[in-house]
Design a protein around this motif. Structure first.
Motif, short mmCIF file in Angstrom:
data_model
loop_
_atom_site.label_atom_id
_atom_site.label_comp_id
_atom_site.label_asym_id
_atom_site.label_seq_id
_atom_site.Cartn_x
_atom_site.Cartn_y
_atom_site.Cartn_z
N GLN A 57 -15.37 26.90 -63.66
CA GLN A 57 -16.01 26.01 -62.96
C GLN A 57 -17.40 26.25 -62.94
O GLN A 57 -18.36 25.37 -62.98
N TYR A 58 -17.58 27.33 -62.43
CA TYR A 58 -19.09 27.89 -62.28
C TYR A 58 -19.20 29.04 -62.95
O TYR A 58 -18.37 29.95 -62.93
N GLN A 59 -20.26 29.45 -63.60
CA GLN A 59 -20.40 30.62 -64.26
C GLN A 59 -20.85 31.75 -63.45
O GLN A 59 -21.79 31.90 -62.63
N PHE A 60 -19.96 33.06 -63.25
CA PHE A 60 -20.31 34.12 -62.49
C PHE A 60 -21.32 35.01 -63.19
O PHE A 60 -21.57 35.09 -64.25
N MET A 61 -22.43 34.98 -62.26
CA MET A 61 -23.59 35.91 -62.63
C MET A 61 -23.66 37.23 -62.30
O MET A 61 -24.07 38.35 -62.70
N GLU A 62 -23.30 37.44 -60.67
CA GLU A 62 -23.61 38.45 -60.13
C GLU A 62 -22.81 38.79 -58.76
O GLU A 62 -22.52 37.82 -58.38
N ARG A 63 -22.46 40.03 -58.54
CA ARG A 63 -21.70 40.28 -57.21
C ARG A 63 -22.87 41.08 -56.30
O ARG A 63 -23.42 41.80 -56.64
N ASN A 64 -22.36 40.97 -55.04
CA ASN A 64 -23.08 41.55 -53.92
C ASN A 64 -24.56 41.64 -53.95
O ASN A 64 -25.33 42.63 -53.90
N LYS A 65 -25.18 40.71 -54.48
CA LYS A 65 -26.56 40.34 -54.68
C LYS A 65 -27.29 39.89 -53.35
O LYS A 65 -26.79 38.91 -52.69
N ALA A 66 -28.26 40.84 -52.91
CA ALA A 66 -28.78 40.34 -51.43
C ALA A 66 -29.65 39.04 -51.98
O ALA A 66 -30.52 39.00 -52.71
N VAL A 67 -29.41 38.13 -51.06
CA VAL A 67 -30.00 36.65 -51.11
C VAL A 67 -30.77 36.39 -49.63
O VAL A 67 -29.92 36.55 -48.90
N ARG A 68 -31.94 35.90 -49.78
CA ARG A 68 -32.55 35.24 -48.64
C ARG A 68 -31.68 33.77 -48.50
O ARG A 68 -31.98 32.98 -48.87
N SER A 69 -31.19 33.81 -47.30
CA SER A 69 -30.18 32.54 -46.98
C SER A 69 -31.01 31.48 -46.51
O SER A 69 -32.14 31.65 -45.77
N CYS A 70 -30.69 30.29 -47.19
CA CYS A 70 -31.59 29.31 -46.81
C CYS A 70 -31.09 28.65 -45.42
O CYS A 70 -31.86 27.64 -44.85
N HIS A 71 -30.13 29.23 -44.86
CA HIS A 71 -29.62 28.76 -43.28
C HIS A 71 -30.52 29.22 -42.41
O HIS A 71 -30.78 28.73 -41.36
N ASP A 72 -30.63 30.66 -42.45
CA ASP A 72 -31.60 31.45 -41.46
C ASP A 72 -32.38 32.40 -42.02
O ASP A 72 -32.78 33.36 -41.04
N SER A 73 -32.92 32.32 -43.25
CA SER A 73 -33.93 33.27 -43.63
C SER A 73 -33.65 34.77 -43.66
O SER A 73 -34.30 35.71 -44.11
N ARG A 74 -32.20 35.16 -43.26
CA ARG A 74 -31.94 36.44 -43.38
C ARG A 74 -31.20 37.07 -44.84
O ARG A 74 -30.86 36.21 -45.29
N ALA A 75 -31.43 38.17 -45.04
CA ALA A 75 -30.52 38.67 -46.49
C ALA A 75 -29.14 38.80 -46.13
O ALA A 75 -28.63 39.38 -45.28
N VAL A 76 -28.33 38.18 -47.24
CA VAL A 76 -27.29 38.17 -47.30
C VAL A 76 -26.68 38.56 -48.40
O VAL A 76 -27.08 38.13 -49.58
#
Length: 157
Positions: A129-148
């Protein structure tokens, strides 16, 4: 086992019928049941066993697109799509960043059962359904701006 080896074709014609035969060989050698995840591994094993080179594998495997998504992934995507805003750490609509710890906690709090974390981790890279791109990538969350740390997927058209 030796009966199966006697039936090895000189040229691999990947069809649903031959895939059934490959499934039997795969199960006999590995004691693992076939899934879409195993198809390419089976083809590599068949190539190794009989020396046949498979040309245009992706073209010949067109029927795999008609096979349903693994049940654990179907359940995963149903929950993610229903709670997209809560679970996706990306702002845009074409990418998806899911933190598995958050997902598992969300499921527990909201009564979604039947998820084994390790099984989910095993199957996520094989999502249709969705193409897997990467695992355990640090992303700045749009919810609270912390790295997740997230699993990253791209929405398929």
């Amino acid at each position: 086992m030796s009966d199966l080896r006697k039936q090895i074709p000189n040229v691999l014609d990947i069809s649903p019928e031959n895939l059934k035969w490959l499934t039997e060989v795969w199960s006999a050698y590995t004691r693992v049941n076939m899934s879409k995840k195993n198809v390419l591994d089976m083809l590599k094993m068949a190539e190794m066993l009989c020396g046949a080179k498979q040309v245009n594998v992706s073209e010949q495997l067109h029927f795999l697109h008609d096979l349903p998504e693994e049940p654990i992934l179907q359940q995963f995507w149903n929950i993610v799509e229903k709670h997209w805003v809560d679970l996706n750490h990306k702002k845009n609509d074409y990418e998806l960043a899911i933190n598995l710890n958050q997902f598992m906690n969300f499921c527990e709090k909201n009564g979604y059962t039947g998820f084994d974390r390790m099984t989910l981790i095993k199957w996520l890279p094989y999502s249709q359904q969705y193409q897997f791109m990467e695992r355990n990538k640090a992303v700045r969350s749009c919810h609270d701006s912390r790295a997740v740390k997230c699993y990253i997927f791209k929405k398929l058209q």
